[in-house]
Design an enzyme around this catalytic site. Structure first.
Site, PDB file in Angstrom:
ATOM      1  N   MET A  26       0.708  -1.235   0.067  1.00 55.49           N
ATOM      2  CA  MET A  26      -0.247  -0.059  -0.108  1.00 55.49           C
ATOM      3  C   MET A  26       0.716   1.316   0.126  1.00 55.49           C
ATOM      4  O   MET A  26       0.415   2.338   0.436  1.00 55.49           O
ATOM      5  CB  MET A  26      -0.914   0.128   1.378  1.00 55.49           C
ATOM      6  CG  MET A  26      -1.956  -1.357   1.181  1.00 55.49           C
ATOM      7  SD  MET A  26      -3.395  -0.827   2.172  1.00 55.49           S
ATOM      8  CE  MET A  26      -2.934  -0.713   3.833  1.00 55.49           C
ATOM      9  N   GLY A  27       2.083   0.944  -0.353  1.00 61.58           N
ATOM     10  CA  GLY A  27       2.996   2.224  -0.474  1.00 61.58           C
ATOM     11  C   GLY A  27       3.710   2.773   0.686  1.00 61.58           C
ATOM     12  O   GLY A  27       3.501   2.236   1.743  1.00 61.58           O
ATOM     13  N   HIS A  33       9.217  -3.471   3.517  1.00 56.54           N
ATOM     14  CA  HIS A  33       8.902  -3.777   2.046  1.00 56.54           C
ATOM     15  C   HIS A  33      10.048  -4.189   1.293  1.00 56.54           C
ATOM     16  O   HIS A  33      10.172  -4.963   0.322  1.00 56.54           O
ATOM     17  CB  HIS A  33       8.164  -2.419   1.433  1.00 56.54           C
ATOM     18  CG  HIS A  33       6.839  -1.879   1.795  1.00 56.54           C
ATOM     19  ND1 HIS A  33       6.714  -0.713   2.427  1.00 56.54           N
ATOM     20  CD2 HIS A  33       5.619  -2.490   2.195  1.00 56.54           C
ATOM     21  CE1 HIS A  33       5.565  -0.471   2.880  1.00 56.54           C
ATOM     22  NE2 HIS A  33       4.867  -1.738   2.608  1.00 56.54           N
ATOM     23  N   GLN A  57     -10.695  -2.525   2.081  1.00 57.17           N
ATOM     24  CA  GLN A  57     -10.491  -3.232   3.423  1.00 57.17           C
ATOM     25  C   GLN A  57     -10.259  -2.246   4.489  1.00 57.17           C
ATOM     26  O   GLN A  57      -9.872  -2.738   5.816  1.00 57.17           O
ATOM     27  CB  GLN A  57      -9.228  -3.810   2.968  1.00 57.17           C
ATOM     28  CG  GLN A  57      -8.058  -3.027   3.020  1.00 57.17           C
ATOM     29  CD  GLN A  57      -6.684  -3.602   2.545  1.00 57.17           C
ATOM     30  OE1 GLN A  57      -6.423  -4.159   1.190  1.00 57.17           O
ATOM     31  NE2 GLN A  57      -5.396  -3.940   3.424  1.00 57.17           N
ATOM     32  N   GLY A 143       4.609 -10.288   4.420  1.00 59.39           N
ATOM     33  CA  GLY A 143       5.440 -10.339   5.442  1.00 59.39           C
ATOM     34  C   GLY A 143       4.622 -11.089   6.567  1.00 59.39           C
ATOM     35  O   GLY A 143       3.629 -10.937   6.827  1.00 59.39           O
ATOM     36  N   ASP A 146       2.190  -9.027   9.168  1.00 61.51           N
ATOM     37  CA  ASP A 146       0.733  -9.405   9.275  1.00 61.51           C
ATOM     38  C   ASP A 146       0.195 -10.833   9.016  1.00 61.51           C
ATOM     39  O   ASP A 146      -0.170 -11.362   7.911  1.00 61.51           O
ATOM     40  CB  ASP A 146       0.278  -8.627   7.941  1.00 61.51           C
ATOM     41  CG  ASP A 146       0.454  -6.938   7.981  1.00 61.51           C
ATOM     42  OD1 ASP A 146      -0.135  -6.474   8.669  1.00 61.51           O
ATOM     43  OD2 ASP A 146       1.594  -6.651   7.197  1.00 61.51           O
ATOM     44  N   GLN A 149      -3.213 -12.059   7.971  1.00 56.72           N
ATOM     45  CA  GLN A 149      -3.288 -11.826   6.295  1.00 56.72           C
ATOM     46  C   GLN A 149      -2.552 -13.113   5.689  1.00 56.72           C
ATOM     47  O   GLN A 149      -3.089 -13.487   4.783  1.00 56.72           O
ATOM     48  CB  GLN A 149      -2.960 -10.554   6.328  1.00 56.72           C
ATOM     49  CG  GLN A 149      -2.501 -10.148   4.740  1.00 56.72           C
ATOM     50  CD  GLN A 149      -2.118  -8.817   4.688  1.00 56.72           C
ATOM     51  OE1 GLN A 149      -2.839  -7.741   4.916  1.00 56.72           O
ATOM     52  NE2 GLN A 149      -0.809  -8.409   4.222  1.00 56.72           N
ATOM     53  N   SER A 181       6.134   0.000   9.759  1.00 54.02           N
ATOM     54  CA  SER A 181       5.002  -0.066   9.402  1.00 54.02           C
ATOM     55  C   SER A 181       4.786   1.257   8.796  1.00 54.02           C
ATOM     56  O   SER A 181       5.207   2.090   9.393  1.00 54.02           O
ATOM     57  CB  SER A 181       3.910  -0.249  10.265  1.00 54.02           C
ATOM     58  OG  SER A 181       2.648   0.044   9.768  1.00 54.02           O
ATOM     59  N   ARG A 183       2.231   2.980   9.017  1.00 55.80           N
ATOM     60  CA  ARG A 183       1.423   3.753  10.138  1.00 55.80           C
ATOM     61  C   ARG A 183       2.163   4.318  10.944  1.00 55.80           C
ATOM     62  O   ARG A 183       2.092   5.227  11.664  1.00 55.80           O
ATOM     63  CB  ARG A 183       0.259   2.731  10.635  1.00 55.80           C
ATOM     64  CG  ARG A 183      -0.723   2.224   9.700  1.00 55.80           C
ATOM     65  CD  ARG A 183      -1.738   1.279  10.441  1.00 55.80           C
ATOM     66  NE  ARG A 183      -2.528   0.652   9.639  1.00 55.80           N
ATOM     67  CZ  ARG A 183      -3.767   1.055   9.259  1.00 55.80           C
ATOM     68  NH1 ARG A 183      -4.391   2.211   9.571  1.00 55.80           N
ATOM     69  NH2 ARG A 183      -4.655   0.463   8.343  1.00 55.80           N
TER      70      ARG A 183
HETATM   71  P1  AMP Z   1       1.348  -2.769   3.567  1.00 52.78           P
HETATM   72  O1  AMP Z   1       2.016  -1.797   2.429  1.00 52.78           O
HETATM   73  O2  AMP Z   1       1.536  -2.527   4.814  1.00 52.78           O
HETATM   74  O3  AMP Z   1       0.149  -3.405   3.019  1.00 52.78           O
HETATM   75  O4  AMP Z   1       2.539  -4.044   3.418  1.00 52.78           O
HETATM   76  C1  AMP Z   1       2.836  -4.875   2.221  1.00 52.78           C
HETATM   77  C2  AMP Z   1       3.485  -6.055   2.395  1.00 52.78           C
HETATM   78  O5  AMP Z   1       4.764  -5.579   3.510  1.00 52.78           O
HETATM   79  C3  AMP Z   1       2.826  -6.951   3.467  1.00 52.78           C
HETATM   80  O6  AMP Z   1       2.924  -8.391   2.955  1.00 52.78           O
HETATM   81  C4  AMP Z   1       3.300  -6.551   4.781  1.00 52.78           C
HETATM   82  O7  AMP Z   1       3.064  -7.824   5.658  1.00 52.78           O
HETATM   83  C5  AMP Z   1       4.870  -6.427   4.537  1.00 52.78           C
HETATM   84  N1  AMP Z   1       5.443  -5.627   5.504  1.00 52.78           N
HETATM   85  C6  AMP Z   1       4.801  -4.589   6.139  1.00 52.78           C
HETATM   86  N2  AMP Z   1       5.777  -4.243   7.251  1.00 52.78           N
HETATM   87  C7  AMP Z   1       6.553  -5.100   7.315  1.00 52.78           C
HETATM   88  C8  AMP Z   1       7.788  -5.406   7.995  1.00 52.78           C
HETATM   89  N3  AMP Z   1       8.255  -4.361   9.204  1.00 52.78           N
HETATM   90  N4  AMP Z   1       8.809  -6.379   7.805  1.00 52.78           N
HETATM   91  C9  AMP Z   1       8.509  -7.322   6.697  1.00 52.78           C
HETATM   92  N5  AMP Z   1       7.386  -6.957   6.121  1.00 52.78           N
HETATM   93  C10 AMP Z   1       6.446  -6.132   6.186  1.00 52.78           C
END
Ligand code: AMP
Length: 269
Positions: A26-27, A33, A57, A143, A146, A149, A181, A183
């Site tokens: 989600m950028g 990432h 979502q 990752g 999550d 998920q 994250s 967030r």
């Molecule tokens: P998101 O952009 O938050 O939807 O995350 C995209 C992907 O990156 C998802 O598969 C997450 O589980 C993974 N991800 C997010 N944060 C982390 C992290 N700290 N370490 C490893 N993978 C991550």
């Protein structure tokens, strides 16, 4: 790096790829990432990354609205990483008939985050399903951060696309223990310190929680005292016993979801 938004054009471009790795995001690209992207690059011939903030979502409009957006710096990071294709989906192309609320996923969706976020995981699996139909990758990198998920997508893909492999990647953390994250950009310095304390308290008490030597109520009280506004759940689960076929050996993990002001954070370890 090719930047593509049109799904038909994208399907044509990747049609003949036999070893395509996909990293959906989600950028607001961070080192979490980036670790997925690097692993994908190591294991696949071509790599496609998507950036799409998937509205269905989100349970609250305000959460969707304030989700961090940093496309320009994301593009430059992804270029440096030599990503082959960046997919920036167009909503009206993706959801020409709206989201599929009846999509069938494992009942584990009802546990943990599912209790406070009805429909969330169905929407996540729905968008991944739509992306698969456009891209048809060989491997998808997700990752462990999550974990719920990851487990639900893995189960869905195993049922519906047995040739596609889901690769779970380790959680990348700040030095203070907080899982990276997008967030986290919404947190103040003080809130970041609280998030670090939450991680360290739970990490230290993990074994006591597993052995019932400390109650969840006690832990919740401690965490509330240091400045957490709302705890959705703290649970210990044997992740080898969540989805069949179960494995014999036990693998306990702590799962937590909580709020710092209006920012909701999740973690597991
Ligand atoms: P998101 O952009 O938050 O939807 O995350 C995209 C992907 O990156 C998802 O598969 C997450 O589980 C993974 N991800 C997010 N944060 C982390 C992290 N700290 N370490 C490893 N993978 C991550």
């Amino acid at each position: 790096m090719k930047i593509i938004s049109d799904k038909n054009k994208l399907t044509k471009i990747v049609y003949n790829e036999t070893n395509l790795g996909f990293v959906p995001t989600m950028g607001t690209i961070h080192n979490g990432h980036i670790s997925l992207i690097k692993r994908c690059k190591n294991e696949c011939k071509k790599i496609i990354v998507s950036i799409y903030i998937n509205k269905p979502q989100f349970n609250r409009k305000s959460d969707f609205k304030k989700y961090p957006r940093n496309l320009r710096s994301d593009i430059s990071k992804l270029k440096k990483l030599k990503v082959d294709i960046l997919y920036l989906p167009i909503t009206r192309q993706i959801y020409s008939n709206g989201p599929d609320k009846k999509i069938k996923i494992n009942s584990f969706e009802k546990k943990l985050c599912g209790q406070n976020r009805p429909g969330h995981f169905k929407a996540v699996v729905d968008i991944i399903n739509r992306f698969i139909k456009i891209i048809y990758p060989k491997k998808i990198y997700l990752g462990n951060k999550d974990m719920q998920q990851l487990i639900l997508i893995k189960d869905f893909v195993k049922e519906n696309y047995p040739k596609i492999k889901i690769i779970g990647c380790k959680t990348i953390r700040e030095k203070n223990g907080v899982a990276l994250s997008s967030r986290n950009y919404l947190l103040s310095l003080k809130e970041k310190k609280v998030a670090s304390m939450v991680y360290n308290i739970l990490k230290n008490k993990k074994n006591m929680l597993i052995k019932n030597k400390i109650s969840f109520d006690k832990i919740k009280k401690i965490i509330t005292k240091i400045g957490v506004n709302k705890i959705d759940y703290i649970k210990v689960l044997d992740i080898n016993k969540i989805i069949k076929p179960y494995k014999k050996e036990k693998r306990f993990k702590i799962f937590i979801a909580y709020n710092l002001r209006s920012t909701r954070l999740i973690d597991n370890f």
